[in-house]
Design a protein around this motif. Sequence first.
Motif, PDB file in Angstrom:
ATOM      1  N   LEU A  14      47.950   0.221   0.010  1.00 21.96           N
ATOM      2  CA  LEU A  14      48.964   0.902   0.809  1.00 21.96           C
ATOM      3  C   LEU A  14      50.377   0.619   0.307  1.00 21.96           C
ATOM      4  O   LEU A  14      51.171   1.531   0.061  1.00 21.96           O
ATOM      5  CB  LEU A  14      48.830   0.446   2.269  1.00 21.96           C
ATOM      6  CG  LEU A  14      49.932   0.880   3.227  1.00 21.96           C
ATOM      7  CD1 LEU A  14      49.820   2.367   3.526  1.00 21.96           C
ATOM      8  CD2 LEU A  14      49.864   0.047   4.510  1.00 21.96           C
ATOM      9  N   THR A  40      43.056   1.861  -2.444  1.00 26.58           N
ATOM     10  CA  THR A  40      42.740   1.300  -1.116  1.00 26.58           C
ATOM     11  C   THR A  40      41.792   0.110  -1.191  1.00 26.58           C
ATOM     12  O   THR A  40      41.438  -0.461  -0.156  1.00 26.58           O
ATOM     13  CB  THR A  40      42.156   2.324  -0.117  1.00 26.58           C
ATOM     14  OG1 THR A  40      40.791   2.599  -0.433  1.00 26.58           O
ATOM     15  CG2 THR A  40      42.974   3.597  -0.076  1.00 26.58           C
ATOM     16  N   THR A  44      43.229  -2.745   2.367  1.00 26.14           N
ATOM     17  CA  THR A  44      43.777  -1.510   2.927  1.00 26.14           C
ATOM     18  C   THR A  44      42.705  -0.677   3.617  1.00 26.14           C
ATOM     19  O   THR A  44      42.879  -0.218   4.754  1.00 26.14           O
ATOM     20  CB  THR A  44      44.449  -0.669   1.827  1.00 26.14           C
ATOM     21  OG1 THR A  44      45.613  -1.369   1.354  1.00 26.14           O
ATOM     22  CG2 THR A  44      44.873   0.694   2.351  1.00 26.14           C
ATOM     23  N   ALA A  49      44.818  -0.209  11.231  1.00 27.71           N
ATOM     24  CA  ALA A  49      45.916   0.731  10.942  1.00 27.71           C
ATOM     25  C   ALA A  49      46.723   1.139  12.167  1.00 27.71           C
ATOM     26  O   ALA A  49      47.127   2.290  12.305  1.00 27.71           O
ATOM     27  CB  ALA A  49      45.389   1.965  10.210  1.00 27.71           C
ATOM     28  N   HIS A 147      47.895   5.012  15.778  1.00 29.58           N
ATOM     29  CA  HIS A 147      47.277   4.542  14.542  1.00 29.58           C
ATOM     30  C   HIS A 147      47.198   5.691  13.547  1.00 29.58           C
ATOM     31  O   HIS A 147      47.411   6.862  13.908  1.00 29.58           O
ATOM     32  CB  HIS A 147      45.889   3.962  14.802  1.00 29.58           C
ATOM     33  CG  HIS A 147      44.897   4.957  15.336  1.00 29.58           C
ATOM     34  ND1 HIS A 147      44.857   5.320  16.664  1.00 29.58           N
ATOM     35  CD2 HIS A 147      43.914   5.677  14.725  1.00 29.58           C
ATOM     36  CE1 HIS A 147      43.884   6.205  16.858  1.00 29.58           C
ATOM     37  NE2 HIS A 147      43.301   6.445  15.694  1.00 29.58           N
ATOM     38  N   ASP A 149      45.253   6.953   9.506  1.00 28.24           N
ATOM     39  CA  ASP A 149      44.076   6.811   8.645  1.00 28.24           C
ATOM     40  C   ASP A 149      44.476   6.032   7.395  1.00 28.24           C
ATOM     41  O   ASP A 149      45.335   6.494   6.632  1.00 28.24           O
ATOM     42  CB  ASP A 149      43.546   8.195   8.252  1.00 28.24           C
ATOM     43  CG  ASP A 149      42.489   8.107   7.177  1.00 28.24           C
ATOM     44  OD1 ASP A 149      41.685   7.165   7.203  1.00 28.24           O
ATOM     45  OD2 ASP A 149      42.488   8.978   6.276  1.00 28.24           O
ATOM     46  N   PRO A 150      43.908   4.856   7.156  1.00 28.26           N
ATOM     47  CA  PRO A 150      44.325   4.035   6.011  1.00 28.26           C
ATOM     48  C   PRO A 150      44.229   4.761   4.670  1.00 28.26           C
ATOM     49  O   PRO A 150      45.153   4.712   3.853  1.00 28.26           O
ATOM     50  CB  PRO A 150      43.369   2.842   6.061  1.00 28.26           C
ATOM     51  CG  PRO A 150      42.888   2.780   7.460  1.00 28.26           C
ATOM     52  CD  PRO A 150      42.853   4.199   7.955  1.00 28.26           C
ATOM     53  N   THR A 154      47.492   6.114   2.257  1.00 26.02           N
ATOM     54  CA  THR A 154      47.596   5.594   0.889  1.00 26.02           C
ATOM     55  C   THR A 154      47.579   6.729  -0.125  1.00 26.02           C
ATOM     56  O   THR A 154      48.385   6.761  -1.077  1.00 26.02           O
ATOM     57  CB  THR A 154      46.442   4.613   0.610  1.00 26.02           C
ATOM     58  OG1 THR A 154      46.453   3.582   1.605  1.00 26.02           O
ATOM     59  CG2 THR A 154      46.574   3.988  -0.776  1.00 26.02           C
ATOM     60  N   PHE A 351      50.622  -1.011   8.119  1.00 29.53           N
ATOM     61  CA  PHE A 351      50.767   0.413   8.414  1.00 29.53           C
ATOM     62  C   PHE A 351      51.987   0.681   9.292  1.00 29.53           C
ATOM     63  O   PHE A 351      52.446   1.811   9.371  1.00 29.53           O
ATOM     64  CB  PHE A 351      49.479   0.960   9.022  1.00 29.53           C
ATOM     65  CG  PHE A 351      48.407   1.091   7.984  1.00 29.53           C
ATOM     66  CD1 PHE A 351      48.293   2.238   7.221  1.00 29.53           C
ATOM     67  CD2 PHE A 351      47.555   0.037   7.705  1.00 29.53           C
ATOM     68  CE1 PHE A 351      47.343   2.347   6.221  1.00 29.53           C
ATOM     69  CE2 PHE A 351      46.596   0.131   6.707  1.00 29.53           C
ATOM     70  CZ  PHE A 351      46.488   1.284   5.962  1.00 29.53           C
TER      71      PHE A 351
END
Length: 806
Positions: A14, A40, A44, A49, A147, A149-150, A154, A351
């Motif tokens: 990230l 990721t 990550t 997140a 939150h 989405d990781p 990224t 995040f």
Amino acid sequence: MKTHAQAVVIGGGLVGCSIAYHLTKLGWRDVVLLERSELTSGSTWHAAAGIHGLHDNNNVSKLQYYTMKLYKELEAETGQGCGIHQPGALYLAQTKDREHQLRIQAAKARYFGVEFHEVSLSEAREMHPLVDFDGIRCVMYEPDGGHVDPSGVTHAYAQGARAGGADIERFTPVLETNPRPDGGWDVVTDKGTIQTQVVVNAAGLWGREVARLAGVELPLMTMEHQYFVTEEIAEIAALGRELPSIADRDGEYYLRQEGKGLLVGAYEKDGRFWAEEGTPLDFGHDLLPDDLDRIMENVLRACGRVPALGDAGVKKVINGPMIWSPDSAALYGPVPELKNYYCCNGIIPGFSQSGGLGLLLAQWIVEGEPELDLFPWDLARYGSWADKAFTKARVFDCYTHRFKIHFPFEEREAGRPLRRRPVYERQKELGAVFGLNYGWEHPLWYAPEGVEPREDYGFERQAWFEPVGEECRALRRDVGVIDISNFAKYEITGSGAADWLDRVVANRVPTQIGRSCLTPLLGVRGGIAGDFTITKLEDERFYMVGSGMAERYHKRFFDAVPKPDGVTMTVLTEARAGFNVAGPKARTLLQRLTNADLGNEAFPFMRSRQIAVGGIDALALRVSFTGDLGWELYIAEEDQLALYDALFEAGRDLGLRPVGGRALGSLRVEKGYGSWGREYSPEYWPQEVGLDRLIKLDKPEFLGREAYLALRDKPAREKLVILAVEVENADAVGGEPIFTLDGTPVGRVSTGAYGFSVDMSLALGFIKSDYVRSGATFDVAILGQPHRARLLDAPPFDPKGARLRA
């Protein structure tokens, strides 16, 4: 793969992708990001997140709001979804102190112009009908909480970086980083070598390993962290809307909706280290064996708060490693001992912070300095003293107390004591309660006879308030001794030493032996990067004193001006100890121990001399941060205890008292003295803090001169002021918003303290220039509530400096 680049970013998680993106936004197109596996990889991809805006540090809050706003812009710019969910967040307070914390945050939200406000319990129940609000004192609502989405975030950064000209090389582990004679680096991979101006270590779980390739040890440690996701919960499925997340910090868990179920995570007391000696190189999109029993105590508290959770099945468990610094804040910025080598490691709430971290590090690389002062994240806050044992102890403490309130003045005991001076045990016998400053134990206050030398913490005045008050009154009435050994101390010698110092600092270096001067050090943007006392000891020999916690930070500035052959700068902080003897009887005390004439004519203010005190060789400087008559005495560390004992033996009948750092903080606020890291910062212009009078533009060259010339004729955006505040049970501590009486935000407190010798609660702070008028009144949000404050025209203690020069 390219063979040349302006910057090589190591790490495709990230933060690494954010840094690459922001470098291209600032015009650096020739950027290469190297990722040892897939984007990721590491920590990550499995993050929960969460995103939130407010933080205890005002500048961190600014970065977090920037980050949250950026995600929507990234989606529009790149077309890559970030999976943004912002159903809001409910913050619960079970205790009085947590309520204070939330009300403080709500006041800061008004200052920032963002939404974070109280809702009633009935409103909270409507917003989240699954929560049992029994025992909750107050609830705050943050509409933007949620939150992301990781993977989506990224890849959005990565796409934006590519569009800006960056190359991203996956499955390209870095094998070596070798410094080049021109200040650049050779980055060696299994696909070839890249010559680059700048290296950025954003390697996440592998931050330690990548740093070691450059000969650097970063104080980082990995720990396991678990959360789980439940099966579908009927009550959630029936709602037809997304529920706000729950921040029940007193319960020591976090909880939010995931799909039609819940996601619950915890930082348990029985934490587990992982890969202490180094992260395995073949670790990537991997997880660790789950152990939900370890977090069950936290989970049961979550079930009590959300009863439906107790009946839900567990769909999946995530146990992944996270890498922590000793205070759970980022290790960020250029490594002072290396050229063009930057780090951004140890990020926990990534995040919420990724955009701000990427932006400010890119500014540091491209523009020479970030726009915001983030010393609390600067890796230079730690030195080689932060060894593995200290790091482990602090990381474990941070992990297991993740949701514990960080109270004003709080000193945590983990990993201590670390660096101690010879006088440590004697101070302990006198009742000293110690704090930590750049690894050094230093006395904060002294418990009187019959009082246990320990601290409790809270937002209101604590048990140390009265003992500190007596220390202040004793010094103002008689005489006190303050241990100043933790000040940073330097000696500059050799032919050309005066010229070199003159090209570093903004004031003129003293030309007469025995003279001292105060001087600012200017940053790249013309702000206040430091403040020092410089004394001329001999021809081409100078003694300089500055902020102890900024010792490694200031090395960057000293190294920016090449030293002529023969000029050396020696750091004496370890080798030399020091005491400030101050108060109206300071001269009487010291005259008993020396044959030197300490009279005002023979030894005036801002002069220095090498003298014998109690038979001990000492450099005596007639200055005092207390604003009272006093001398700073610097001696060899091995003589510290002997001098301390001699002072107390000679001063017993004069009412001599040991005085700690808390009292010094009060005494200097009474005098209106600024302190580096609070009133003095690269963000603040010299004319805003009253240091422009110490800048000598008739010198043709010094650090920051051209930047200062560009802003010196600009009106001050805001001014450093001193306020008298009406309080009852709590004083300002720093960071509190300042409002006009009609609620307009106009400033913030930098330091607060009770002035015991003037009997008023005081605050130093910054107020927009248009609102600074003699006698103006404001509201200072102490504990989140308005407290009337009056602007003082002058410091309340000895405004003309008669005591200082007596």
